[in-house]
Design a protein around this motif. Sequence first.
Motif, mmCIF file in Angstrom:
data_model
loop_
_atom_site.group_PDB
_atom_site.id
_atom_site.type_symbol
_atom_site.label_atom_id
_atom_site.label_comp_id
_atom_site.label_asym_id
_atom_site.label_seq_id
_atom_site.Cartn_x
_atom_site.Cartn_y
_atom_site.Cartn_z
ATOM 1 N N ILE A 47 95.299 121.261 45.345
ATOM 2 C CA ILE A 47 93.820 121.145 45.427
ATOM 3 C C ILE A 47 93.351 119.618 45.978
ATOM 4 O O ILE A 47 92.493 119.554 46.690
ATOM 5 C CB ILE A 47 93.193 121.282 43.863
ATOM 6 C CG1 ILE A 47 93.138 122.734 43.455
ATOM 7 C CG2 ILE A 47 91.808 120.637 43.707
ATOM 8 C CD1 ILE A 47 92.871 122.800 41.890
ATOM 9 N N GLU A 48 94.241 118.621 45.587
ATOM 10 C CA GLU A 48 93.930 117.279 46.010
ATOM 11 C C GLU A 48 94.079 117.308 47.543
ATOM 12 O O GLU A 48 93.456 116.779 48.299
ATOM 13 C CB GLU A 48 94.957 116.340 45.400
ATOM 14 C CG GLU A 48 94.646 116.147 43.853
ATOM 15 C CD GLU A 48 93.453 115.169 43.587
ATOM 16 O OE1 GLU A 48 93.020 114.547 44.626
ATOM 17 O OE2 GLU A 48 93.095 115.251 42.569
ATOM 18 N N TRP A 49 95.342 118.046 48.075
ATOM 19 C CA TRP A 49 95.533 117.996 49.423
ATOM 20 C C TRP A 49 94.417 118.711 50.265
ATOM 21 O O TRP A 49 93.819 118.406 51.194
ATOM 22 C CB TRP A 49 96.870 118.779 49.800
ATOM 23 C CG TRP A 49 97.272 118.593 51.159
ATOM 24 C CD1 TRP A 49 97.863 118.019 51.922
ATOM 25 C CD2 TRP A 49 96.960 119.922 51.928
ATOM 26 N NE1 TRP A 49 98.019 118.433 53.152
ATOM 27 C CE2 TRP A 49 97.529 119.741 53.164
ATOM 28 C CE3 TRP A 49 96.446 121.415 51.666
ATOM 29 C CZ2 TRP A 49 97.478 120.534 54.247
ATOM 30 C CZ3 TRP A 49 96.363 122.107 52.769
ATOM 31 C CH2 TRP A 49 96.887 121.897 54.061
ATOM 32 N N ALA A 50 94.092 119.935 49.618
ATOM 33 C CA ALA A 50 92.815 120.605 50.298
ATOM 34 C C ALA A 50 91.564 119.707 50.400
ATOM 35 O O ALA A 50 90.735 119.758 51.520
ATOM 36 C CB ALA A 50 92.605 121.846 49.625
ATOM 37 N N SER A 51 91.300 119.020 49.393
ATOM 38 C CA SER A 51 90.026 118.081 49.398
ATOM 39 C C SER A 51 90.147 117.142 50.395
ATOM 40 O O SER A 51 89.337 116.650 50.809
ATOM 41 C CB SER A 51 89.839 117.621 47.857
ATOM 42 O OG SER A 51 91.008 116.372 47.663
ATOM 43 N N ARG A 52 91.308 116.626 50.733
ATOM 44 C CA ARG A 52 91.441 115.626 51.709
ATOM 45 C C ARG A 52 91.432 116.093 53.058
ATOM 46 O O ARG A 52 90.965 115.524 54.090
ATOM 47 C CB ARG A 52 92.677 114.807 51.544
ATOM 48 C CG ARG A 52 92.647 113.762 50.314
ATOM 49 C CD ARG A 52 93.983 112.835 50.363
ATOM 50 N NE ARG A 52 95.109 113.785 50.223
ATOM 51 C CZ ARG A 52 95.690 113.936 49.013
ATOM 52 N NH1 ARG A 52 95.390 113.878 48.026
ATOM 53 N NH2 ARG A 52 97.037 114.585 49.131
ATOM 54 N N ILE A 54 89.657 118.918 54.187
ATOM 55 C CA ILE A 54 88.367 119.538 54.639
ATOM 56 C C ILE A 54 87.312 118.317 54.614
ATOM 57 O O ILE A 54 86.818 117.730 53.246
ATOM 58 C CB ILE A 54 87.852 120.661 53.598
ATOM 59 C CG1 ILE A 54 89.138 121.816 53.686
ATOM 60 C CG2 ILE A 54 86.582 121.332 53.931
ATOM 61 C CD1 ILE A 54 88.987 122.814 52.542
ATOM 62 N N PRO A 55 86.580 117.854 55.678
ATOM 63 C CA PRO A 55 85.781 116.737 55.637
ATOM 64 C C PRO A 55 84.552 117.401 54.669
ATOM 65 O O PRO A 55 84.098 118.368 54.649
ATOM 66 C CB PRO A 55 85.385 117.072 56.956
ATOM 67 C CG PRO A 55 86.492 117.696 57.938
ATOM 68 C CD PRO A 55 87.009 118.688 56.894
ATOM 69 N N GLY A 56 84.104 116.389 54.086
ATOM 70 C CA GLY A 56 82.956 116.384 53.264
ATOM 71 C C GLY A 56 83.113 117.399 51.986
ATOM 72 O O GLY A 56 82.068 117.409 51.155
ATOM 73 N N SER A 57 84.279 117.491 51.521
ATOM 74 C CA SER A 57 84.579 118.568 50.341
ATOM 75 C C SER A 57 84.854 117.283 49.409
ATOM 76 O O SER A 57 85.076 116.110 49.483
ATOM 77 C CB SER A 57 85.740 119.432 50.498
ATOM 78 O OG SER A 57 86.914 118.629 50.518
ATOM 79 N N ASN A 58 84.770 118.140 48.170
ATOM 80 C CA ASN A 58 85.193 117.198 46.837
ATOM 81 C C ASN A 58 85.858 118.201 45.900
ATOM 82 O O ASN A 58 85.877 119.488 46.233
ATOM 83 C CB ASN A 58 83.948 116.621 46.308
ATOM 84 C CG ASN A 58 82.635 117.551 45.788
ATOM 85 O OD1 ASN A 58 83.206 118.525 45.091
ATOM 86 N ND2 ASN A 58 81.619 117.384 46.207
ATOM 87 N N LEU A 59 86.492 117.600 44.698
ATOM 88 C CA LEU A 59 87.121 118.496 43.944
ATOM 89 C C LEU A 59 86.399 119.734 43.254
ATOM 90 O O LEU A 59 86.966 120.862 43.044
ATOM 91 C CB LEU A 59 87.666 117.793 42.897
ATOM 92 C CG LEU A 59 88.820 116.598 43.387
ATOM 93 C CD1 LEU A 59 89.123 115.832 42.049
ATOM 94 C CD2 LEU A 59 89.845 117.328 44.134
ATOM 95 N N THR A 60 85.162 119.520 43.051
ATOM 96 C CA THR A 60 84.224 120.447 42.717
ATOM 97 C C THR A 60 84.178 121.824 43.343
ATOM 98 O O THR A 60 83.695 123.051 42.935
ATOM 99 C CB THR A 60 82.772 120.222 41.730
ATOM 100 O OG1 THR A 60 82.115 119.699 43.175
ATOM 101 C CG2 THR A 60 83.002 118.890 40.990
#
Length: 122
Positions: A47-52, A54-60
């Motif tokens: 999840i942390e990797w995916a959040s980094r 994808i531009p503009g994303s956050n954990l929620t």
Amino acid sequence: MAGGAIDIVCLYKKRIIGIPLILSTAVFELKADVLKKEDVDQLIEYIEWASRLIPGSNLTMIQGVLVGCEFGNKDEDRKGDLLNRIREVGKTYRIQAYQYIVDSVKKTVVFEKVNEKEIFLC
């Protein structure tokens, strides 16, 4: 701790004013065995990797999904440990866990949410 690639990543995209935007993401970790609390930590890394990535994303914006084999009656402690770990990280991460049950007579696979009694047939 994580050892390899994410099993499945789903992106929900939509074009708004001609600009493609990723509105949410689901990260799936698939296990052939019964789920363990350590699997939650592996999913968190993804999840942390995916959040980094994808531009503009956050954990929620990222839904984590664990899928593993049926717990059975002997694994109630393991199931409790898994659910406790999901609750511990629940303020930061959105994680759901499912167990699959293979019915060899009907030739079906049933997915059951681990912390609730919702059932999905395939």
